[in-house]
Motif scaffolding. Structure first.
Motif, PDB file in Angstrom:
ATOM      1  N   THR A   1       0.830  -1.209   0.000  1.00 51.36           N
ATOM      2  CA  THR A   1       0.000   0.000   0.000  1.00 51.36           C
ATOM      3  C   THR A   1       0.862   1.255   0.000  1.00 51.36           C
ATOM      4  OG1 THR A   1      -1.652  -1.219   1.292  1.00 51.36           O
ATOM      5  CG2 THR A   1      -1.911   1.170   1.159  1.00 51.36           C
ATOM      6  N   VAL A   2       1.920   1.257   0.812  1.00 47.79           N
ATOM      7  CA  VAL A   2       2.854   2.394   0.857  1.00 47.79           C
ATOM      8  C   VAL A   2       3.464   2.625  -0.517  1.00 47.79           C
ATOM      9  CG1 VAL A   2       5.079   3.172   1.759  1.00 47.79           C
ATOM     10  CG2 VAL A   2       3.388   2.200   3.312  1.00 47.79           C
ATOM     11  N   THR A   3       3.843   1.539  -1.178  1.00 47.44           N
ATOM     12  CA  THR A   3       4.453   1.643  -2.510  1.00 47.44           C
ATOM     13  C   THR A   3       3.485   2.255  -3.509  1.00 47.44           C
ATOM     14  OG1 THR A   3       5.800  -0.316  -2.044  1.00 47.44           O
ATOM     15  CG2 THR A   3       5.591   0.340  -4.353  1.00 47.44           C
ATOM     16  N   ILE A   4       2.235   1.797  -3.499  1.00 44.24           N
ATOM     17  CA  ILE A   4       1.228   2.340  -4.427  1.00 44.24           C
ATOM     18  C   ILE A   4       0.963   3.805  -4.124  1.00 44.24           C
ATOM     19  CG2 ILE A   4      -1.170   2.189  -5.195  1.00 44.24           C
ATOM     20  CD1 ILE A   4      -1.010  -0.849  -4.505  1.00 44.24           C
ATOM     21  N   GLU A   5       0.810   4.125  -2.842  1.00 40.61           N
ATOM     22  CA  GLU A   5       0.498   5.494  -2.462  1.00 40.61           C
ATOM     23  C   GLU A   5       1.625   6.456  -2.829  1.00 40.61           C
ATOM     24  OE1 GLU A   5      -0.961   8.053   1.405  1.00 40.61           O
ATOM     25  OE2 GLU A   5       0.861   6.846   1.429  1.00 40.61           O
TER      26      GLU A   5
ATOM     27  N   GLY B   1      -4.571  -5.044   1.755  1.00 40.30           N
ATOM     28  CA  GLY B   1      -3.923  -3.931   1.072  1.00 40.30           C
ATOM     29  C   GLY B   1      -4.927  -2.977   0.445  1.00 40.30           C
ATOM     30  N   SER B   2      -5.975  -3.503  -0.159  1.00 42.33           N
ATOM     31  CA  SER B   2      -6.982  -2.649  -0.808  1.00 42.33           C
ATOM     32  C   SER B   2      -7.753  -1.831   0.226  1.00 42.33           C
ATOM     33  CB  SER B   2      -7.950  -3.492  -1.648  1.00 42.33           C
ATOM     34  OG  SER B   2      -8.666  -4.408  -0.838  1.00 42.33           O
ATOM     35  N   GLN B   3      -8.012  -2.407   1.401  1.00 43.72           N
ATOM     36  CA  GLN B   3      -8.668  -1.654   2.477  1.00 43.72           C
ATOM     37  C   GLN B   3      -7.789  -0.484   2.938  1.00 43.72           C
ATOM     38  OE1 GLN B   3      -9.611  -4.378   5.649  1.00 43.72           O
ATOM     39  NE2 GLN B   3     -11.264  -5.396   4.516  1.00 43.72           N
ATOM     40  N   CYS B   4      -6.494  -0.761   3.101  1.00 42.25           N
ATOM     41  CA  CYS B   4      -5.550   0.291   3.523  1.00 42.25           C
ATOM     42  C   CYS B   4      -5.468   1.405   2.484  1.00 42.25           C
ATOM     43  CB  CYS B   4      -4.166  -0.308   3.749  1.00 42.25           C
ATOM     44  SG  CYS B   4      -4.056  -1.452   5.135  1.00 42.25           S
ATOM     45  N   LEU B   5      -5.452   1.028   1.215  1.00 46.05           N
ATOM     46  CA  LEU B   5      -5.331   2.019   0.146  1.00 46.05           C
ATOM     47  C   LEU B   5      -6.552   2.931   0.088  1.00 46.05           C
ATOM     48  CD1 LEU B   5      -3.479   2.951  -2.136  1.00 46.05           C
ATOM     49  CD2 LEU B   5      -4.620   1.330  -3.654  1.00 46.05           C
ATOM     50  N   MET B   6      -7.720   2.375   0.313  1.00 47.68           N
ATOM     51  CA  MET B   6      -8.949   3.183   0.305  1.00 47.68           C
ATOM     52  C   MET B   6      -8.949   4.194   1.458  1.00 47.68           C
ATOM     53  SD  MET B   6     -11.776   0.278  -0.729  1.00 47.68           S
ATOM     54  CE  MET B   6     -13.157   1.395  -0.870  1.00 47.68           C
ATOM     55  N   ILE B   7      -8.437   3.780   2.604  1.00 45.80           N
ATOM     56  CA  ILE B   7      -8.335   4.717   3.734  1.00 45.80           C
ATOM     57  C   ILE B   7      -7.291   5.793   3.409  1.00 45.80           C
ATOM     58  CG2 ILE B   7      -7.668   4.961   6.164  1.00 45.80           C
ATOM     59  CD1 ILE B   7      -8.658   2.002   6.496  1.00 45.80           C
ATOM     60  N   GLY B   8      -6.152   5.376   2.839  1.00 50.17           N
ATOM     61  CA  GLY B   8      -5.079   6.309   2.489  1.00 50.17           C
ATOM     62  C   GLY B   8      -5.500   7.365   1.481  1.00 50.17           C
ATOM     63  N   ALA B   9      -6.541   7.087   0.711  1.00 42.56           N
ATOM     64  CA  ALA B   9      -7.025   8.063  -0.276  1.00 42.56           C
ATOM     65  C   ALA B   9      -7.446   9.373   0.394  1.00 42.56           C
ATOM     66  CB  ALA B   9      -8.206   7.470  -1.055  1.00 42.56           C
TER      67      ALA B   9
END
Length: 447
Positions: free
Chosen positions: A272-276, A351-359
């Motif tokens: 998730t960190v990498t994508i963000e 990972g997808s849950q974390c990414l949605m929060i990171g948005a």
């Protein structure tokens, strides 16, 4: 307004491109390592890279390099090329010393450093090998970053971009060849990824060094040491480095806490960190451009122009990173799936849950980065440090310790805490920035 947008984009787009290219290396490294070695491979490379680049960014990328951009930009804005040259040459001496110490330290104490970060077993063994191979290119990478700070101070963001492009092509090509053993090359796995990174960093430095004639002054190591100018550079660099340190070390401690949740949570978090990182690289790019433009304007004593550059940069950066937040919300699962084997469904789900929060943190992060860059361009590196220190060490870390380390809550709590921290940090920095620039403008107009 249009004038400012054009000038900002002229400097910012190459800087954004450079930052994006840096992230592409990390992203594709992680993807290839993930498909080759699964969770263990991702964890080893992610932990080693996090440690290496945390200290590179603290001491060079956001420390000395930013200080050199700020001070060279203000000297050039004041049409004092001789002073800009002198500061650049003093900074290079400091940079070579820092790069040497960091490289030797990580090579010799790789196992101790990784063990202290809670790495153990196969992950520790692989991570030590990866880190030591990477060290052969680290000195050159740090020196190239130092030179890039001088280029940006002279309003040249294209040369660092071209250097990053060279590094990308070399790194990704040899990643593919050496990790998987293609076209007759040996299959080296994680060690191959490290060798590709080190080789690319050396060639990156060679390219940047050969472009030094583009600068409006001569780079030289033979220039006499000027302790007064070195002190001025260090005075700027230390708070800037400490700001990055407050954020990076806090993040590193958070990651160490996440490791206690197990390799599943750690892998999901690092992916998730990498994508963000794709999204906040534009933020860094606009921040670097803002530092240079504000520095030049301050050197010209045009404080209203400096404020206009900062405001416009923040708006554009927020728009760009806001766009990424929408992408993260809509395509979270698809993006995470690119980084791991399809069989590891639980990593993808987390990972997808974390990414949605990171948005949710993209826009406050964009504003925070740019306004911090504006303050640094004005010569104020202390305020961004103080704000980052308070928000990371008195808000983020205590919450991480309680919810992640003590209560062992799911990894999603890590991202909720991060969102809260960015909103508070951006709010404080907006207040400090407005107060600082209002005072500068009023003082100048009373003269």
């Amino acid at each position: 307004m249009l004038k400012y947008v054009k000038e900002i984009l002229k400097l910012a787009l190459p800087a954004v491109g450079e930052m994006v290219l840096y992230m592409l290396i990390w992203i594709f490294d992680t993807m290839m390592v993930g498909h080759y070695g699964g969770q263990a491979g991702v964890s080893s490379v992610a932990l080693s890279s996090e440690l290496l680049y945390t200290f590179i960014n603290i001491l060079m990328g956001m420390g000395l390099s930013i200080a050199m951009t700020s001070i060279v930009a203000r000297a050039m804005g004041n049409k004092n090329v001789v002073l800009a040259k002198s500061y650049a040459n003093q900074g290079i001496k400091i940079g070579i010393f820092i790069s040497s110490v960091v490289t030797v330290t990580f090579f010799i104490f790789a196992e101790n450093i990784l063990s202290a970060a809670n790495a153990e077993g196969e992950i520790l063994k692989t991570a030590v090998s990866y880190m030591r191979i990477c060290c052969s290119g680290m000195f050159f990478y740090m020196c190239a970053n130092m030179l890039n700070g001088i280029f940006r101070g002279c309003k040249d963001t294209k040369t660092p971009l071209y250097g990053a492009a060279v590094m990308n092509v070399v790194n990704l090509t040899f990643d593919y060849l050496l990790i998987f053993g293609k076209f007759g090359f040996p299959e080296m796995g994680i060690r191959g990824a490290a060798a590709a990174t080190a080789g690319a960093q050396i060639l990156y430095f060679v390219f940047i060094f050969t472009q030094r004639n583009k600068l409006p002054f001569k780079i030289s190591l033979s220039e006499k040491i000027n302790f007064k100018e070195m002190k001025e550079l260090i005075k700027l660099a230390v708070p800037s480095a400490m700001q990055e340190g407050a954020s990076s070390i806090s993040r590193l401690l958070g990651i160490m806490m996440v490791m206690n949740l197990g390799s599943l949570a750690f892998s999901a978090n690092q992916i998730t960190v990498t994508i963000e990182s794709i999204s906040f690289m534009p933020g860094w790019g606009f921040s670097l451009a803002c530092t240079a433009l504000v520095g030049h304007s301050i050197g010209e004593k045009n404080f209203r122009q400096a404020k206009n550059y900062a405001n416009t940069s923040a708006i554009i950066s927020a728009f760009v990173m806001g766009f990424f937040s929408i992408i993260f919300l809509i395509f979270s699962e698809e993006l995470v799936s690119l980084f791991i084997k399809k069989e590891e469904a639980e990593v993808i789900r987390l990972g997808s849950q974390c990414l949605m929060i990171g948005a949710a943190q993209q826009i406050p992060m964009a504003v925070d980065m740019v306004l911090a860059g504006a303050l640094k361009g004005s010569g104020d590196t202390k305020t961004p440090f103080k704000v980052a220190f308070i928000c990371n060490w008195f808000i983020r870390l205590p919450l991480m310790y309680y919810f992640i380390y003590v209560k062992k809550m799911p990894i999603t709590y890590f991202w909720i805490i991060t969102v809260v921290q960015w909103f508070i940090e951006a709010g404080i920095l907006i207040y400090k920035y407005r107060k600082k620039f209002k005072a500068m403008i009023q003082k100048n107009e009373l003269k």
